[in-house]
Write an enzyme that holds these catalytic residues in place. Structure first.
Site, PDB file in Angstrom:
ATOM      1  N   ASP A   1       0.889  -1.227   0.156  1.00 33.91           N
ATOM      2  CA  ASP A   1       0.063   0.089  -0.020  1.00 33.91           C
ATOM      3  C   ASP A   1       0.899   1.328   0.126  1.00 33.91           C
ATOM      4  OD1 ASP A   1      -1.975   1.904   0.426  1.00 33.91           O
ATOM      5  OD2 ASP A   1      -2.019   1.496   2.557  1.00 33.91           O
TER       6      ASP A   1
ATOM      7  N   ASN B   1      -0.158   4.518  -0.102  1.00 37.64           N
ATOM      8  CA  ASN B   1      -0.927   5.669   0.069  1.00 37.64           C
ATOM      9  C   ASN B   1      -1.660   5.452   1.504  1.00 37.64           C
ATOM     10  OD1 ASN B   1      -3.136   4.176  -0.460  1.00 37.64           O
ATOM     11  ND2 ASN B   1      -3.866   5.605  -2.135  1.00 37.64           N
TER      12      ASN B   1
ATOM     13  N   ASP C   1      -4.112   3.942   2.686  1.00 39.90           N
ATOM     14  CA  ASP C   1      -5.472   3.614   2.979  1.00 39.90           C
ATOM     15  C   ASP C   1      -5.808   2.274   3.167  1.00 39.90           C
ATOM     16  OD1 ASP C   1      -4.957   2.428   0.583  1.00 39.90           O
ATOM     17  OD2 ASP C   1      -6.582   3.271  -0.664  1.00 39.90           O
TER      18      ASP C   1
ATOM     19  N   ASP D   1      -1.911  -1.212  -4.060  1.00 42.96           N
ATOM     20  CA  ASP D   1      -2.235  -0.289  -5.157  1.00 42.96           C
ATOM     21  C   ASP D   1      -1.248  -0.665  -6.144  1.00 42.96           C
ATOM     22  OD1 ASP D   1      -0.225   1.448  -4.202  1.00 42.96           O
ATOM     23  OD2 ASP D   1      -1.759   2.213  -2.778  1.00 42.96           O
TER      24      ASP D   1
ATOM     25  N   ASP E   1      -5.310 -10.193 -15.311  1.00 39.52           N
ATOM     26  CA  ASP E   1      -6.366 -11.256 -15.326  1.00 39.52           C
ATOM     27  C   ASP E   1      -7.436 -10.671 -16.294  1.00 39.52           C
ATOM     28  OD1 ASP E   1      -7.154 -13.329 -13.861  1.00 39.52           O
ATOM     29  OD2 ASP E   1      -6.370 -12.480 -12.137  1.00 39.52           O
TER      30      ASP E   1
ATOM     31  N   ASP F   1      -9.427 -16.189 -16.677  1.00 42.03           N
ATOM     32  CA  ASP F   1     -10.001 -16.566 -15.560  1.00 42.03           C
ATOM     33  C   ASP F   1     -11.301 -17.558 -15.912  1.00 42.03           C
ATOM     34  OD1 ASP F   1     -10.913 -16.549 -12.520  1.00 42.03           O
ATOM     35  OD2 ASP F   1     -12.802 -15.638 -13.438  1.00 42.03           O
TER      36      ASP F   1
ATOM     37  N   GLU G   1      -7.004 -20.717 -16.733  1.00 38.53           N
ATOM     38  CA  GLU G   1      -7.572 -21.402 -15.761  1.00 38.53           C
ATOM     39  C   GLU G   1      -8.656 -22.172 -16.165  1.00 38.53           C
ATOM     40  OE1 GLU G   1      -9.463 -20.218 -11.244  1.00 38.53           O
ATOM     41  OE2 GLU G   1     -10.105 -19.385 -13.046  1.00 38.53           O
TER      42      GLU G   1
ATOM     43  N   HIS H   1      -3.914 -17.306  -5.488  1.00 39.73           N
ATOM     44  CA  HIS H   1      -5.007 -16.688  -4.566  1.00 39.73           C
ATOM     45  C   HIS H   1      -6.332 -17.373  -4.146  1.00 39.73           C
ATOM     46  CE1 HIS H   1      -6.501 -16.151  -8.524  1.00 39.73           C
ATOM     47  NE2 HIS H   1      -7.677 -15.928  -8.191  1.00 39.73           N
ATOM     48  N   ASP H   2      -6.629 -18.405  -4.700  1.00 38.84           N
ATOM     49  CA  ASP H   2      -7.577 -19.421  -4.449  1.00 38.84           C
ATOM     50  C   ASP H   2      -7.316 -20.600  -3.601  1.00 38.84           C
ATOM     51  OD1 ASP H   2      -9.295 -17.886  -5.794  1.00 38.84           O
ATOM     52  OD2 ASP H   2      -9.337 -18.864  -7.670  1.00 38.84           O
TER      53      ASP H   2
END
Length: 555
Positions: free
Chosen positions: A21, A23, A25, A29, A98, A199, A256, A329-330
Site C-alpha cells: 500500500d 498511500n 489507505d 495499489d 487477469d 479466469d 484457468e 489466490h484461491d
C-alpha cells in the site's frame, strides 16, 4: 521442439489488494507494485501476473467487473498502470493481467440496462429464464453458495450466476457480446501488456437446453458444473477468441481451465491450442473431495500427490506446456497444506519449493511464498472476507458439523489464507500499510518477513533466489527449462524423484518428503551437485537424502 519466449519466464503472481500500500489507505495499489519492482528484479522474476484491477464493487475482490476499460480507484489510474509497465520494461519484467470474461458485475452498465429497460439491447448479453411459481428454473447451487439463479425484483424471472449473485454470467451465444469482449481484450494488449491469465474460461459455454428443467428434475445441487463447464461447442468460442485477439499479438495466455480431461489437452495447449499453457488443479486439490466440497477433507499421502503430479506432467508433455504452481489466490498456503505443522521448517519449505519449481513448464510464485508465509488461525467468521469461505462455514454447520469444526475447516482451506497482506518487515501491519489493512495480517509476521530474510544465507528467500538462478542462468538451464521430464522409480513412497533431460544433458531431481534419512541408488556415475537445501551432499553410487532434503545433480 519449437521454443517459445514465454517458456523461459518465471512468473510472480500479485494480489494487488495485499501486496503493498503506497498511500496508507489500507489497500495495496499499483504504485505499491512499482515501488517493489527492484525487490522482484533481485529475486529473479521476469513477469508479473496481476489479479484484477479493473473498476469493480469488489464483492469478489475484483473478479466482478463493472467497467473493463477503467481501473478501480483504490488501485490507481491508467497512468499508474502505464508507469508500471514502463518501469517493468526497464527491469526486463513483463506484465500480464487477469481476463475475466465469463461474467461481469451486476453493476456493469450492460446488466443495469438489461434489468431496467424492457427493450434493452443488452438483455441477451446475459442468461435470463422464467421461473415457475416463484421457484428458480433449476435448483442448481452456485459455486459460491445458494441458488445459481437470482430473481429479478417484481418479476418471475431469474438470471444465471455460476459464481456469486453479483456476478451474472455472460451469454456467449450472443455474437455481439463476444465482439465487445474481443475489442476489450485488444485494447489492453495495445496498452503494452504481455498477455493474460484467463479466469474460469471453461465456464463460458452453457448447455442452455437444461435451464428450463423443473427444479424437481435435478438430483443434486452441485450438478451446476455438469451443464456449465467445458461443454460441447466451447471450442467455437475459444478458437474465435484466440483468432480475434491473441493471435494478433505474440502474447502469453494462461488458462484457468478446471474440468478439462487429459484427452482434451491438445485442444487447449497443443500446437494450435487455445492457450499458451493452462493450470492443472488435479494434484492441487488432492486434499478435498471433488465437487467444490472443500470442507470435506481427504487423507492423502505423498505417493498419491506424487502420482497425480506425474500424471499431470506426462499428460501435458505429450501435447504442450504447463503452468506449475504451489499456491495462488484461491489456495491456502502450501506449507500449511502439504506439511504437518510440526514438520514446517527451513528444509521442508525449501524442499517443497524445489520439488515443483523444476517440473517441466513455467513456474509461478505467489506473493509471500518465497518467504514461507503460512495459513492464519482465525477465531470468528467475522474476520473472513472471502465469499466462498463464509458459505462453506455455514453450509458445514447445516450438514451437522459443530461451529468449532466449521471454523477449523475454513481456517484450513479459506481463500483468505493467501490474501492476507504481504510481510515486508516486522513493523506494524508487517510494513504493508501505514493505515488499517483491509484484511487482518497473520500474527507471525514479526518472524516471517522479507527484511528478516533478505541477503541472509540460509533463509527461504535466498533459497528461492537460488532456485530461480539455477533454472535461468545455470550450466543446465536449457535442460531445466526445455528438457522433457521422466519420473524415476524409487523404493520409497515418500521420495519424489524425476529426471529432466535435453540434448546431451540430464538433471536428476530428488526430494525427501519425510523426517527420515533415505537412500537413493544412482544408476550412473559422474553427477555434479547443482543445488541443495543442505550444505552439500556426498554423491557416489547412491545418495543419502536427509529429512526434507532437496537435491539436484546433473551430468
Amino acid at each position: 521442439m519449437i521454443k517459445k519466449w514465454w517458456q523461459k519466464e518465471v512468473i510472480y503472481q500479485i494480489y494487488p489488494k495485499s501486496f503493498y500500500d503506497s498511500n496508507g489507505d489500507g489497500v495495496g495499489d499499483i504504485k505499491g507494485i512499482t515501488a517493489k519492482l527492484d525487490y522482484l528484479k533481485n529475486l529473479g522474476i521476469t513477469m508479473l501476473w496481476i489479479c484484477p484491477i479493473y473498476k469493480s464493487p469488489m464483492d469478489d475482490n475484483g473478479y466482478d467487473i463493472s467497467d473493463y476499460f477503467s481501473l478501480n480507484p483504490e488501485f490507481g489510474t491508467i497512468k499508474d498502470l502505464e508507469a508500471l509497465i514502463e518501469e517493468g520494461k526497464k527491469r526486463d519484467i513483463k506484465i500480464i493481467l487477469d481476463l475475466v470474461i465469463n461474467h461481469t458485475s451486476d453493476e456493469h452498465p450492460w446488466f443495469v440496462d438489461a434489468i431496467n429497460s424492457e427493450d434493452s439491447q443488452y438483455k441477451d448479453y446475459y442468461i435470463f429464464k422464467e421461473g415457475k411459481e416463484n421457484q428458480p428454473p433449476t435448483n442448481w447451487r452456485s459455486i459460491f453458495g445458494g441458488s445459481a439463479w437470482e430473481k429479478l425484483e417484481n418479476k418471475d424471472e431469474y438470471y444465471l450466476h455460476v459464481f456469486g449473485k453479483k456476478q451474472p454470467d455472460l451469454n456467449w451465444e450472443n455474437e455481439k457480446v463476444r465482439n465487445d469482449i474481443y475489442d476489450m481484450v485488444n485494447y489492453w494488449l495495445d496498452k503494452g501488456i504481455s498477455g493474460f491469465r484467463v479466469d474460469a474460461i471453461t465456464f463460458i459455454k452453457k448447455d442452455q437446453r437444461y435451464q428450463s428443467i423443473d427444479p424437481d428434475g435435478v438430483d443434486e445441487l452441485a450438478k451446476v458444473t455438469k451443464t456449465t463447464r467445458n461443454q460441447d461447442g466451447i471450442d467455437k468460442f475459444l478458437l474465435e477468441l484466440k483468432e480475434k485477439t491473441f493471435d494478433k499479438y505474440d502474447c502469453i495466455t494462461v488458462g484457468e481451465a478446471p474440468g478439462v480431461p487429459y484427452d482434451q489437452l491438445e485442444d487447449f495447449i497443443g500446437k494450435n491450442g487455445y492457450f499458451s499453457m493452462i493450470f492443472d488443479f488435479k494434484y492441487a486439490d488432492l486434499d478435498v473431495e471433488s465437487g467444490n466440497e472443500w470442507f470435506k477433507r481427504t487423507n492423502w499421502d505423498v505417493k498419491e500427490f506424487r502420482d497425480l503430479m506425474f500424471n499431470s506432467q506426462l499428460a501435458i508433455q505429450k501435447v504442450g506446456w504447463g503452468a506449475n504452481f504451489l499456491e495462488n489466490h484461491d489456495q491456502p498456503r502450501s506449507i500449511s497444506k502439504y506439511l504437518k505443522e510440526e514438520d514446517v521448517n527451513y528444509y521442508s519449505t525449501t524442499m517443497l519449493g524445489g520439488l515443483y519449481f523444476f517440473l517441466r513448464g513455467t513456474p509461478f510464485i505467489y506473493q509471500g511464498q518465497e518467504i514461507g508465509m503460512t495459513n492464519f488461525k482465525r477465531s470468528s467468521i467475522e474476520e473472513f472476507n472471502d465469499l466462498s469461505s463464509i458459505d462453506q462455514y455455514y453450509r458445514s454447520m447445516e450438514e451437522g458439523f459443530t461451529e468449532k469444526e466449521a471454523m477449523e475447516f475454513v481456517n484450513l482451506r479459506s481463500r483468505d489464507n493467501g490474501r492476507t497482506p504481504m510481510h515486508w518487515d516486522e513493523s506494524d501491519n508487517a510494513g504493508f500499510t501505514t493505515g488499517k489493512p483491509w484484511l487482518k495480517t497473520i500474527e507471525n509476521y514479526k518472524e516471517i518477513n522479507v527484511k528478516s530474510q533478505e541477503n541472509k544465507e540460509g533463509s527461504i528467500l535466498e533459497f528461492y533466489k537460488k532456485l530461480i538462478d539455477t533454472r535461468q542462468n545455470g550450466k543446465y538451464s536449457d535442460c531445466l527449462i526445455y528438457g522433457d521430464i521422466k519420473p524415476i522409480e524409487v523404493n520409497s513412497d515418500t521420495i519424489v524423484a524425476y529426471e529432466r533431460f535435453y540434448e546431451k544433458q540430464k538433471v536428476l531431481c530428488l526430494f525427501n518428503f519425510s523426517t527420515k534419512v533415505q537412500s537413493v541408488e544412482l544408476k550412473e556415475e559422474n553427477y555434479e551437485l547443482l543445488l541443495n537445501n543442505y550444505d552439500g551432499n556426498t554423491i557416489n553410487d547412491f545418495v543419502n537424502l536427509r529429512p526434507f532434503e532437496a537435491l539436484l545433480i546433473g551430468k
